[in-house]
Design an enzyme around this catalytic site. Structure first.
Site, PDB file in Angstrom:
ATOM      1  N   THR A  79       0.906  -1.158   0.002  1.00 42.24           N
ATOM      2  CA  THR A  79      -0.194   0.009   0.020  1.00 42.24           C
ATOM      3  C   THR A  79       0.951   1.196   0.161  1.00 42.24           C
ATOM      4  O   THR A  79       2.095   1.305   0.645  1.00 42.24           O
ATOM      5  CB  THR A  79      -0.891  -0.110   1.257  1.00 42.24           C
ATOM      6  OG1 THR A  79      -1.660  -1.259   1.086  1.00 42.24           O
ATOM      7  CG2 THR A  79      -1.277   1.186   1.679  1.00 42.24           C
ATOM      8  N   ARG A  87     -14.003  -7.672  -0.120  1.00 42.91           N
ATOM      9  CA  ARG A  87     -13.185  -7.337   1.009  1.00 42.91           C
ATOM     10  C   ARG A  87     -12.792  -6.128   1.060  1.00 42.91           C
ATOM     11  O   ARG A  87     -12.113  -5.507  -0.056  1.00 42.91           O
ATOM     12  CB  ARG A  87     -11.960  -8.536   1.098  1.00 42.91           C
ATOM     13  CG  ARG A  87     -11.356  -8.139   2.531  1.00 42.91           C
ATOM     14  CD  ARG A  87     -10.091  -7.359   2.134  1.00 42.91           C
ATOM     15  NE  ARG A  87      -9.052  -7.386   3.331  1.00 42.91           N
ATOM     16  CZ  ARG A  87      -8.026  -6.466   3.280  1.00 42.91           C
ATOM     17  NH1 ARG A  87      -7.838  -5.882   2.237  1.00 42.91           N
ATOM     18  NH2 ARG A  87      -7.292  -6.655   4.510  1.00 42.91           N
ATOM     19  N   ILE A  88     -12.870  -5.235   2.104  1.00 39.58           N
ATOM     20  CA  ILE A  88     -12.495  -4.234   2.068  1.00 39.58           C
ATOM     21  C   ILE A  88     -11.324  -3.994   3.461  1.00 39.58           C
ATOM     22  O   ILE A  88     -11.779  -4.456   4.413  1.00 39.58           O
ATOM     23  CB  ILE A  88     -13.575  -3.018   2.617  1.00 39.58           C
ATOM     24  CG1 ILE A  88     -14.644  -2.927   1.537  1.00 39.58           C
ATOM     25  CG2 ILE A  88     -13.053  -1.735   2.768  1.00 39.58           C
ATOM     26  CD1 ILE A  88     -14.531  -2.122   0.339  1.00 39.58           C
ATOM     27  N   GLY A  89     -10.438  -3.345   3.058  1.00 48.90           N
ATOM     28  CA  GLY A  89      -9.290  -3.339   4.332  1.00 48.90           C
ATOM     29  C   GLY A  89      -9.398  -2.038   5.198  1.00 48.90           C
ATOM     30  O   GLY A  89     -10.593  -1.328   5.191  1.00 48.90           O
ATOM     31  N   ASP A  90      -8.330  -1.828   5.738  1.00 42.82           N
ATOM     32  CA  ASP A  90      -8.204  -0.551   6.686  1.00 42.82           C
ATOM     33  C   ASP A  90      -7.998   0.773   5.797  1.00 42.82           C
ATOM     34  O   ASP A  90      -8.426   1.720   6.446  1.00 42.82           O
ATOM     35  CB  ASP A  90      -7.152  -0.791   7.744  1.00 42.82           C
ATOM     36  CG  ASP A  90      -5.938  -0.916   7.055  1.00 42.82           C
ATOM     37  OD1 ASP A  90      -5.455  -1.537   6.036  1.00 42.82           O
ATOM     38  OD2 ASP A  90      -4.872  -0.040   7.294  1.00 42.82           O
ATOM     39  N   THR A 142      -0.151   0.774   6.833  1.00 37.14           N
ATOM     40  CA  THR A 142      -0.161  -0.334   6.039  1.00 37.14           C
ATOM     41  C   THR A 142       0.189  -1.640   6.818  1.00 37.14           C
ATOM     42  O   THR A 142       0.877  -1.622   7.809  1.00 37.14           O
ATOM     43  CB  THR A 142       1.107   0.050   5.039  1.00 37.14           C
ATOM     44  OG1 THR A 142       1.257  -1.295   4.222  1.00 37.14           O
ATOM     45  CG2 THR A 142       2.443   0.238   5.725  1.00 37.14           C
ATOM     46  N   GLY A 143      -0.437  -2.698   6.247  1.00 40.59           N
ATOM     47  CA  GLY A 143      -0.056  -4.005   6.963  1.00 40.59           C
ATOM     48  C   GLY A 143      -1.338  -4.749   6.846  1.00 40.59           C
ATOM     49  O   GLY A 143      -2.188  -4.635   5.850  1.00 40.59           O
ATOM     50  N   GLY A 165      -4.725  -5.326   7.353  1.00 38.32           N
ATOM     51  CA  GLY A 165      -5.843  -4.394   7.547  1.00 38.32           C
ATOM     52  C   GLY A 165      -6.864  -4.704   8.412  1.00 38.32           C
ATOM     53  O   GLY A 165      -7.266  -3.813   9.078  1.00 38.32           O
TER      54      GLY A 165
HETATM   55  N1  ASP Z   1      -3.418  -2.474   4.796  1.00 39.97           N
HETATM   56  C1  ASP Z   1      -3.853  -3.103   3.481  1.00 39.97           C
HETATM   57  C2  ASP Z   1      -4.968  -3.781   3.278  1.00 39.97           C
HETATM   58  O1  ASP Z   1      -5.231  -4.643   4.347  1.00 39.97           O
HETATM   59  C3  ASP Z   1      -2.662  -3.778   2.883  1.00 39.97           C
HETATM   60  C4  ASP Z   1      -1.197  -3.272   2.843  1.00 39.97           C
HETATM   61  O2  ASP Z   1      -1.063  -2.401   3.403  1.00 39.97           O
HETATM   62  O3  ASP Z   1      -0.238  -3.752   2.231  1.00 39.97           O
HETATM   63  O4  ASP Z   1      -5.992  -3.764   2.426  1.00 39.97           O
END
Ligand code: ASP
Length: 326
Positions: A195, A223-226, A246-247, A249
């Site tokens: 991200t 799916r929706i992330g953070d 980032t990480g 989510g």
């Molecule tokens: N945080 C993002 C998500 O979970 C992915 C990422 O940061 O690489 O959609």
């Protein structure tokens, strides 16, 4: 438990080297960018290509802020550049879902007014961050998703919104990556792209933050992330700080991470470094990933508990940092 312990030891060693980027005096402007946590590639060509892309994005942000431009413009323009690059998990380079197509998420927040806009699961918009900003300014809503968001983009006919065919996002690297995950092969570190996000403080004292992503590779359709969830992946408040995450989510949503950083500064009077470090090192509810932020005094923090994170930062006192990996 073992995994958690490992993670924590690693976190501490990384954090001590990663976040010492604050300048002594209050800078007129400051900017920090991430290109995703998880990256520890040893491919020197890829590293240098990512370095160049981050460096160009940083230059763009600095140029806007130096000229007295708004932090919102800096954040949007920086993220647009990274979305146009195939080297990051956002826009063009966004990872593919289990169904083999792109569903892109983004959000942006204005710390002066707490106005914010976000989009989730968009499939035909070249620059989701600009669409998120237009949700903020052109609607009375905060978050549009799926067909509704794509439809909104089409009806806008705005110069910043380019509609593209979904094939624009199907770059060979991501198709290969999805195939390897489907075959249950372990992804190499070189393939762990992330991200993108940006936080900026402008010369008018306004803080903005934004995040844009393709999400997690092989994610479920829908799916929706953070990243498009204000308070989880993105937050900005002039009184406290701006944050982009980032990480994994789901970890960031469960723990309202971006808002938690701001709340710790506001209610507990923690420094931004401490707030972020406590969140990334907690044992009870682990948060796997990285966080960048700038507080209202221009202190920059960059921390992660993964093997690496692409990152860049600059401020008006002359600080300049561009780093990929550890
Ligand atoms: N945080 C993002 C998500 O979970 C992915 C990422 O940061 O690489 O959609």
């Amino acid at each position: 438990m073992k995994l958690i312990q490992c993670l924590l030891v690693f976190t501490l060693s990384i954090c001590t080297t990663a976040h010492g980027v604050a300048s002594e005096s209050i800078p007129d402007f400051a900017i920090v960018i991430h290109g995703g946590a998880g990256s520890a590639s040893t491919d020197s060509e890829l590293i240098s290509a990512r370095e160049q892309a981050l460096s160009a994005a940083l230059d763009k942000g600095v140029e806007i802020l130096k000229q007295g431009g708004s932090s919102l413009d800096a954040v949007e323009q920086v993220i647009r550049l990274l979305e146009d690059s195939p080297l990051f998990n956002a826009g063009r380079g966004g990872v593919l879902t289990a169904k083999g197509h792109n569903e892109l998420d983004a959000s942006i927040m204005d710390g002066k007014t707490r106005s914010c806009g976000a989009v989730g699961g968009v499939t035909i918009v070249k620059n989701p961050i600009s669409l998120a900003r237009l949700v903020m300014t052109e609607t009375r809503h905060v978050l549009l998703v799926d067909h509704g968001a794509d439809q909104f983009a089409k009806t806008l006919k705005h110069p910043k919104i380019e509609i593209v065919d979904p094939s624009y996002f199907k770059i060979p690297a991501q198709v290969k990556r999805l195939e390897r995950v489907r075959e249950k092969e372990r992804l190499s570190d070189a393939e762990k792209m992330g991200t993108v996000g940006c936080v900026a403080l402008d010369v008018h004292g306004n803080i903005s933050a934004g995040t844009s992503t393709g999400g997690l590779v092989n994610k479920k359709h829908g799916r929706i992330g953070d990243s498009p969830i204000v308070g989880a992946g993105t937050y900005a408040d002039n009184k406290t700080c701006g944050v982009s995450c980032t990480g994994v989510g789901e970890d960031f949503i469960r723990n309202s991470v971006a808002y938690d950083v701001s709340a710790r500064i506001n209610y507990m009077k923690q420094k931004i470094d401490k707030a972020v470090s406590e969140i990334l090192n907690r044992e009870d509810h682990p948060v796997r990933g990285g966080i960048i932020g700038i507080d209202h005094r221009g202190n920059i923090t960059i921390q992660f508990n993964t093997v690496g994170m692409s990152r860049a930062a600059a401020d008006s006192s002359g600080l300049r940092l561009v780093k990929i990996g550890k």
